[in-house]
Scaffold this motif. Structure first.
Motif, PDB file in Angstrom:
ATOM      1  N   LYS A  50      32.987  84.589  42.524  1.00  0.00           N
ATOM      2  CA  LYS A  50      34.355  84.829  42.074  1.00  0.00           C
ATOM      3  C   LYS A  50      35.096  85.572  43.179  1.00  0.00           C
ATOM      4  N   ALA A  51      36.329  85.152  43.421  1.00  0.00           N
ATOM      5  CA  ALA A  51      37.172  85.827  44.409  1.00  0.00           C
ATOM      6  C   ALA A  51      37.595  87.198  43.889  1.00  0.00           C
ATOM      7  N   ILE A  52      37.678  88.158  44.789  1.00  0.00           N
ATOM      8  CA  ILE A  52      38.195  89.482  44.461  1.00  0.00           C
ATOM      9  C   ILE A  52      39.568  89.589  45.118  1.00  0.00           C
ATOM     10  N   ILE A  53      40.589  89.619  44.288  1.00  0.00           N
ATOM     11  CA  ILE A  53      41.977  89.668  44.745  1.00  0.00           C
ATOM     12  C   ILE A  53      42.522  91.071  44.477  1.00  0.00           C
ATOM     13  N   GLY A  54      43.118  91.674  45.490  1.00  0.00           N
ATOM     14  CA  GLY A  54      43.668  93.018  45.358  1.00  0.00           C
ATOM     15  C   GLY A  54      44.962  93.043  44.573  1.00  0.00           C
ATOM     16  N   GLU A  55      45.401  94.247  44.239  1.00  0.00           N
ATOM     17  CA  GLU A  55      46.650  94.425  43.499  1.00  0.00           C
ATOM     18  C   GLU A  55      47.848  93.877  44.271  1.00  0.00           C
ATOM     19  N   THR A  56      47.736  93.803  45.586  1.00  0.00           N
ATOM     20  CA  THR A  56      48.829  93.300  46.421  1.00  0.00           C
ATOM     21  C   THR A  56      48.804  91.777  46.540  1.00  0.00           C
ATOM     22  N   GLY A  57      47.800  91.126  45.934  1.00  0.00           N
ATOM     23  CA  GLY A  57      47.659  89.686  46.030  1.00  0.00           C
ATOM     24  C   GLY A  57      46.796  89.244  47.198  1.00  0.00           C
ATOM     25  N   ARG A  58      46.327  90.172  47.985  1.00  0.00           N
ATOM     26  CA  ARG A  58      45.489  89.889  49.151  1.00  0.00           C
ATOM     27  C   ARG A  58      44.043  89.653  48.720  1.00  0.00           C
ATOM     28  N   ARG A  59      43.413  88.651  49.285  1.00  0.00           N
ATOM     29  CA  ARG A  59      41.997  88.407  49.018  1.00  0.00           C
ATOM     30  C   ARG A  59      41.180  89.463  49.759  1.00  0.00           C
ATOM     31  N   LEU A  60      40.421  90.249  48.995  1.00  0.00           N
ATOM     32  CA  LEU A  60      39.619  91.317  49.582  1.00  0.00           C
ATOM     33  C   LEU A  60      38.185  90.880  49.850  1.00  0.00           C
ATOM     34  N   GLY A  61      37.726  89.860  49.142  1.00  0.00           N
ATOM     35  CA  GLY A  61      36.356  89.390  49.311  1.00  0.00           C
ATOM     36  C   GLY A  61      35.930  88.568  48.121  1.00  0.00           C
ATOM     37  N   GLN A  62      34.628  88.550  47.874  1.00  0.00           N
ATOM     38  CA  GLN A  62      34.109  87.831  46.713  1.00  0.00           C
ATOM     39  C   GLN A  62      32.821  88.477  46.251  1.00  0.00           C
ATOM     40  N   VAL A  63      32.522  88.227  44.967  1.00  0.00           N
ATOM     41  CA  VAL A  63      31.251  88.647  44.398  1.00  0.00           C
ATOM     42  C   VAL A  63      30.435  87.381  44.174  1.00  0.00           C
ATOM     43  N   GLU A  64      29.152  87.437  44.530  1.00  0.00           N
ATOM     44  CA  GLU A  64      28.280  86.266  44.478  1.00  0.00           C
ATOM     45  C   GLU A  64      27.082  86.518  43.579  1.00  0.00           C
ATOM     46  N   LEU A  65      26.725  85.518  42.781  1.00  0.00           N
ATOM     47  CA  LEU A  65      25.514  85.557  41.959  1.00  0.00           C
ATOM     48  C   LEU A  65      24.500  84.617  42.591  1.00  0.00           C
ATOM     49  N   TRP A  66      23.321  85.130  42.856  1.00  0.00           N
ATOM     50  CA  TRP A  66      22.236  84.372  43.468  1.00  0.00           C
ATOM     51  C   TRP A  66      21.087  84.224  42.478  1.00  0.00           C
ATOM     52  N   TYR A  67      20.296  83.161  42.636  1.00  0.00           N
ATOM     53  CA  TYR A  67      19.140  82.923  41.768  1.00  0.00           C
ATOM     54  C   TYR A  67      17.946  82.456  42.591  1.00  0.00           C
ATOM     55  N   SER A  68      16.778  82.973  42.230  1.00  0.00           N
ATOM     56  CA  SER A  68      15.506  82.525  42.773  1.00  0.00           C
ATOM     57  C   SER A  68      14.553  82.353  41.596  1.00  0.00           C
ATOM     58  N   SER A  69      13.692  81.362  41.668  1.00  0.00           N
ATOM     59  CA  SER A  69      12.745  81.124  40.579  1.00  0.00           C
ATOM     60  C   SER A  69      11.542  82.057  40.631  1.00  0.00           C
TER      61      SER A  69
END
Length: 155
Positions: A50-69
């Protein structure tokens, strides 16, 4: 407004994660870890983000979910900054009792600190057949943003 807004998001999005919501701002070089955290990132493959968008509308980064069996299923979360050094949180919750809300039998892992590129991996093992919720927050230069998933990836 930045920190107050983020605090509200944390309190609403991760109701039982009071340690994160109440955590003071991390000074450079300090790290707060809850549950299982590995500094080397996550194993397996990225299955959601999911993208992390700041209060100013600027893209600050993203959060990632990873999976391993491995280890009965392992989910892991990284919050990745696209704006350089920032205060970040990567948080993972596992719904152990199947009610798709935070309750006493559930577990979480979180990493909070000031990092050059990413926070995490906050991980849990034994996650097969359990729903997970992941969250990332970034604070930098008067701007802040967060992204919170719903309970998902339940199989």
């Amino acid at each position: 407004m930045g920190r107050r807004w983020i605090g509200s998001v944390v309190a609403a999005g991760v109701a039982a994660a009071t340690m994160i919501a109440a955590a003071p701002a991390a000074a450079a070089g300090t790290i707060d870890k809850v549950g299982k955290v590995r500094d080397s990132g996550c194993a397996g493959r990225m299955i959601d983000h999911k993208a992390i968008i700041g209060e100013t509308g600027r893209r600050l980064g993203q959060v990632e979910l990873w999976y391993s069996s491995r280890n009965g299923g392992e989910n892991c979360v990284i919050t990745r900054s696209s704006v350089g050094r920032a205060e970040m949180i990567a948080s993972l919750e596992v719904d152990r009792d199947g009610n798709k809300r935070w309750s006493s039998g559930d577990v979480r892992s979180a990493d909070h600190g000031v990092y050059n590129s990413y926070a995490g991996g906050a991980y849990r093992t034994g996650t097969n057949r359990h729903c997970v919720r992941f969250q990332g927050l970034i604070w930098r230069s008067g701007d802040s943003g967060s992204a919170v998933s719903r309970w998902s990836h339940c199989s």
